[in-house]
Motif scaffolding. Structure first.
Motif, PDB file in Angstrom:
ATOM      1  N   ARG A 289       0.846  -1.189   0.000  1.00  0.00           N
ATOM      2  CA  ARG A 289       0.000   0.000   0.000  1.00  0.00           C
ATOM      3  C   ARG A 289       0.883   1.241   0.000  1.00  0.00           C
ATOM      4  N   GLN A 290       0.224   2.413  -0.076  1.00  0.00           N
ATOM      5  CA  GLN A 290       0.922   3.696  -0.050  1.00  0.00           C
ATOM      6  C   GLN A 290       2.020   3.767  -1.111  1.00  0.00           C
ATOM      7  N   VAL A 291       1.655   3.454  -2.362  1.00  0.00           N
ATOM      8  CA  VAL A 291       2.563   3.560  -3.506  1.00  0.00           C
ATOM      9  C   VAL A 291       1.982   4.585  -4.467  1.00  0.00           C
ATOM     10  N   GLY A 292       2.842   5.431  -5.021  1.00  0.00           N
ATOM     11  CA  GLY A 292       2.352   6.463  -5.921  1.00  0.00           C
ATOM     12  C   GLY A 292       3.156   6.550  -7.206  1.00  0.00           C
ATOM     13  N   ILE A 293       2.471   6.866  -8.318  1.00  0.00           N
ATOM     14  CA  ILE A 293       3.097   7.193  -9.599  1.00  0.00           C
ATOM     15  C   ILE A 293       2.455   8.495 -10.042  1.00  0.00           C
ATOM     16  N   GLU A 294       3.234   9.567 -10.131  1.00  0.00           N
ATOM     17  CA  GLU A 294       2.602  10.874 -10.278  1.00  0.00           C
ATOM     18  C   GLU A 294       3.447  11.843 -11.104  1.00  0.00           C
ATOM     19  N   ASN A 295       2.748  12.811 -11.708  1.00  0.00           N
ATOM     20  CA  ASN A 295       3.353  13.979 -12.332  1.00  0.00           C
ATOM     21  C   ASN A 295       4.300  13.641 -13.484  1.00  0.00           C
ATOM     22  N   LEU A 296       3.921  12.666 -14.326  1.00  0.00           N
ATOM     23  CA  LEU A 296       4.749  12.286 -15.468  1.00  0.00           C
ATOM     24  C   LEU A 296       3.880  11.706 -16.575  1.00  0.00           C
ATOM     25  N   GLN A 297       4.464  11.587 -17.770  1.00  0.00           N
ATOM     26  CA  GLN A 297       3.785  10.954 -18.888  1.00  0.00           C
ATOM     27  C   GLN A 297       4.364   9.570 -19.120  1.00  0.00           C
ATOM     28  N   LEU A 298       3.488   8.594 -19.405  1.00  0.00           N
ATOM     29  CA  LEU A 298       3.905   7.254 -19.785  1.00  0.00           C
ATOM     30  C   LEU A 298       3.415   7.015 -21.209  1.00  0.00           C
ATOM     31  N   ILE A 299       4.334   6.780 -22.126  1.00  0.00           N
ATOM     32  CA  ILE A 299       3.954   6.559 -23.515  1.00  0.00           C
ATOM     33  C   ILE A 299       4.728   5.366 -24.066  1.00  0.00           C
ATOM     34  N   SER A 300       4.353   4.912 -25.243  1.00  0.00           N
ATOM     35  CA  SER A 300       5.016   3.787 -25.883  1.00  0.00           C
ATOM     36  C   SER A 300       5.468   4.169 -27.287  1.00  0.00           C
ATOM     37  N   SER A 301       6.637   3.682 -27.646  1.00  0.00           N
ATOM     38  CA  SER A 301       7.054   3.819 -29.040  1.00  0.00           C
ATOM     39  C   SER A 301       6.296   2.798 -29.882  1.00  0.00           C
ATOM     40  N   PHE A 302       6.239   3.007 -31.180  1.00  0.00           N
ATOM     41  CA  PHE A 302       5.566   2.077 -32.081  1.00  0.00           C
ATOM     42  C   PHE A 302       6.053   2.333 -33.489  1.00  0.00           C
ATOM     43  N   ASP A 303       5.733   1.419 -34.380  1.00  0.00           N
ATOM     44  CA  ASP A 303       6.146   1.528 -35.773  1.00  0.00           C
ATOM     45  C   ASP A 303       5.201   2.482 -36.493  1.00  0.00           C
ATOM     46  N   LYS A 304       5.649   3.691 -36.730  1.00  0.00           N
ATOM     47  CA  LYS A 304       4.800   4.706 -37.342  1.00  0.00           C
ATOM     48  C   LYS A 304       4.480   4.393 -38.800  1.00  0.00           C
ATOM     49  N   THR A 305       5.230   3.489 -39.411  1.00  0.00           N
ATOM     50  CA  THR A 305       4.963   3.129 -40.808  1.00  0.00           C
ATOM     51  C   THR A 305       3.937   2.011 -40.914  1.00  0.00           C
ATOM     52  N   ASN A 306       3.544   1.439 -39.755  1.00  0.00           N
ATOM     53  CA  ASN A 306       2.599   0.322 -39.759  1.00  0.00           C
ATOM     54  C   ASN A 306       1.396   0.666 -38.881  1.00  0.00           C
ATOM     55  N   PRO A 307       0.277   1.065 -39.508  1.00  0.00           N
ATOM     56  CA  PRO A 307      -0.906   1.440 -38.708  1.00  0.00           C
ATOM     57  C   PRO A 307      -1.454   0.285 -37.868  1.00  0.00           C
ATOM     58  N   LYS A 308      -1.112  -0.965 -38.230  1.00  0.00           N
ATOM     59  CA  LYS A 308      -1.610  -2.128 -37.509  1.00  0.00           C
ATOM     60  C   LYS A 308      -0.589  -2.687 -36.514  1.00  0.00           C
ATOM     61  N   ASP A 309       0.419  -1.929 -36.227  1.00  0.00           N
ATOM     62  CA  ASP A 309       1.465  -2.391 -35.314  1.00  0.00           C
ATOM     63  C   ASP A 309       0.895  -2.675 -33.918  1.00  0.00           C
ATOM     64  N   GLU A 310       1.112  -3.885 -33.432  1.00  0.00           N
ATOM     65  CA  GLU A 310       0.686  -4.263 -32.081  1.00  0.00           C
ATOM     66  C   GLU A 310       1.875  -4.658 -31.210  1.00  0.00           C
ATOM     67  N   ASP A 311       3.072  -4.606 -31.763  1.00  0.00           N
ATOM     68  CA  ASP A 311       4.259  -5.013 -31.013  1.00  0.00           C
ATOM     69  C   ASP A 311       4.869  -3.801 -30.308  1.00  0.00           C
ATOM     70  N   HIS A 312       4.174  -3.392 -29.259  1.00  0.00           N
ATOM     71  CA  HIS A 312       4.625  -2.271 -28.446  1.00  0.00           C
ATOM     72  C   HIS A 312       3.992  -2.404 -27.070  1.00  0.00           C
ATOM     73  N   ARG A 313       4.252  -1.448 -26.164  1.00  0.00           N
ATOM     74  CA  ARG A 313       3.679  -1.539 -24.815  1.00  0.00           C
ATOM     75  C   ARG A 313       2.166  -1.352 -24.881  1.00  0.00           C
ATOM     76  N   TRP A 314       1.477  -2.179 -24.141  1.00  0.00           N
ATOM     77  CA  TRP A 314       0.020  -2.085 -24.064  1.00  0.00           C
ATOM     78  C   TRP A 314      -0.437  -1.440 -22.764  1.00  0.00           C
ATOM     79  N   VAL A 315       0.328  -1.561 -21.706  1.00  0.00           N
ATOM     80  CA  VAL A 315      -0.093  -1.101 -20.374  1.00  0.00           C
ATOM     81  C   VAL A 315       0.967  -0.164 -19.791  1.00  0.00           C
ATOM     82  N   GLY A 316       0.523   1.039 -19.386  1.00  0.00           N
ATOM     83  CA  GLY A 316       1.449   1.986 -18.771  1.00  0.00           C
ATOM     84  C   GLY A 316       1.901   1.519 -17.397  1.00  0.00           C
ATOM     85  N   PHE A 317       0.931   1.240 -16.508  1.00  0.00           N
ATOM     86  CA  PHE A 317       1.282   0.641 -15.219  1.00  0.00           C
ATOM     87  C   PHE A 317       0.152  -0.287 -14.794  1.00  0.00           C
ATOM     88  N   ARG A 318       0.544  -1.330 -14.092  1.00  0.00           N
ATOM     89  CA  ARG A 318      -0.419  -2.329 -13.645  1.00  0.00           C
ATOM     90  C   ARG A 318      -0.265  -2.533 -12.151  1.00  0.00           C
TER      91      ARG A 318
END
Length: 329
Positions: A289-318
């Motif tokens: 308990r008492q864990v925090g993730i705050e004041n930042l951006q979580l994003i994923s890189s991906f293949d910009k040339t492939n609109p169907k790209d699924e091989d990248h991060r799916w979840v920012g935090f779990r």
């Protein structure tokens, strides 16, 4: 001998008096019916959510007692406290290249510090800039906060790189929960937003006990809502009993004979027609308990040339085996 003189009124005058009396009678009946209609007029039906005369939100239950859930219990410490500003113990600057090891080492350092009286060890502060994460970050003990320096474009950006679908950040304690004293909830129907439950025997229960409340997903319920088959003759995608069970984590705040009052309302009804519900006490020493993730951006890189790209991060935090302070789970 006295003779009575009978006065004979003209026919037109008699007819006029008759219509006058009839008119007055009809007016009287009409007023009576109008007053009766006004007296028996049903009260104005209130919407499920409205603002009352005092300017506060008010809720209208349906015939079974269901109403829009009270989500004011969400938030840190059930919305009763502001989010604390936990002291910084270590700062990690943004540098080029993979930052996984540097950030994880800082997390592990803070995780080794003792807990303060509020249950915190300290904060890992990430500087402004971009942090590339090739792997994953893990927080496995209570009292650790991972904080960025700003959420804007010029603030702290944590980007998951590579082609893995791995969680960017995972918060997880030990899965060593022990369920005890499972018993059936006796109420034929427990409406949405209820905070009171009844059991046949409350022996061994006490105020302060942590409860797991279980709503099973029965075959009857799945068939009633039509989700056993999604159409097209493909039944394998349909829901199966036990696949959509709901669990709530609650605390007993009052106990009167076999009536239990819990600290926050239920968000789904318990209907004995569809399996009702159960409650159990539990012990969970490895939960954090008492864990925090705050004041930042979580994003994923991906293949910009492939609109169907699924091989990248799916979840920012779990969050796993973690106690949420206020929000429903």
């Amino acid at each position: 001998m006295i003779r009575k003189k009978v006065l004979k009124l003209p026919y037109n005058l008699l007819l006029l008096n008759f219509y006058r009396a009839l008119f007055l009678t009809l007016v009287t009946i009409g007023l009576s019916l109008e007053n009766k209609a006004q007296t028996n007029k049903p009260p104005k039906k209130q919407p499920p959510l409205y603002q009352n005369e005092q300017g506060r939100l008010a809720y209208t239950p349906d015939s079974l007692g269901n109403r829009i859930p009270d989500f004011s219990y969400c938030g840190y410490q059930a919305g009763n406290q502001t989010i604390p500003n936990v002291p910084v113990r270590i700062v990690v600057p943004a540098l080029k290249g993979d930052a996984t090891l540097r950030i994880q080492s800082a997390i592990d350092y803070v995780a080794s510090l003792p807990l303060d009286k509020e249950g915190f060890r300290g904060t890992v502060l990430l500087g402004k800039g971009t942090f590339e994460i090739m792997g994953g970050l893990f927080i496995n003990v209570s009292g650790v906060v991972l904080r960025g320096s700003d959420m804007g474009e010029n603030g702290t950006i944590v980007i998951g790189t590579g082609v893995s679908r791995e969680n960017l950040i995972t918060v997880a304690g030990k899965n060593d929960r022990k369920i005890e004293n499972k018993r059936r909830i006796n109420d034929p129907y427990v409406p949405v937003n209820a905070t009171k439950l009844h059991v046949a025997n409350s022996e061994s229960l006490k105020v302060g006990d942590r409860l797991q409340i279980h709503r099973p997903s029965s075959k009857e319920w799945i068939q009633t809502i039509g989700n056993e088959d999604f159409g097209g003759g493909i039944t394998t995608l349909g829901w199966k009993p036990g696949q959509r069970d709901i669990f709530w984590d609650r605390v007993i705040v009052a106990l009167t004979e076999n009536e239990i009052t819990i600290d926050a309302p239920l968000t789904t009804a318990l209907d004995s027609t569809f399996g009702g519900g159960y409650l159990s006490t539990y012990q969970w020493p490895g939960r954090i308990r008492q864990v925090g993730i705050e004041n930042l951006q979580l994003i994923s890189s991906f293949d910009k040339t492939n609109p169907k790209d699924e091989d990248h991060r799916w979840v920012g935090f779990r969050l796993k085996t973690y106690r949420m302070l206020g929000c429903d789970k």
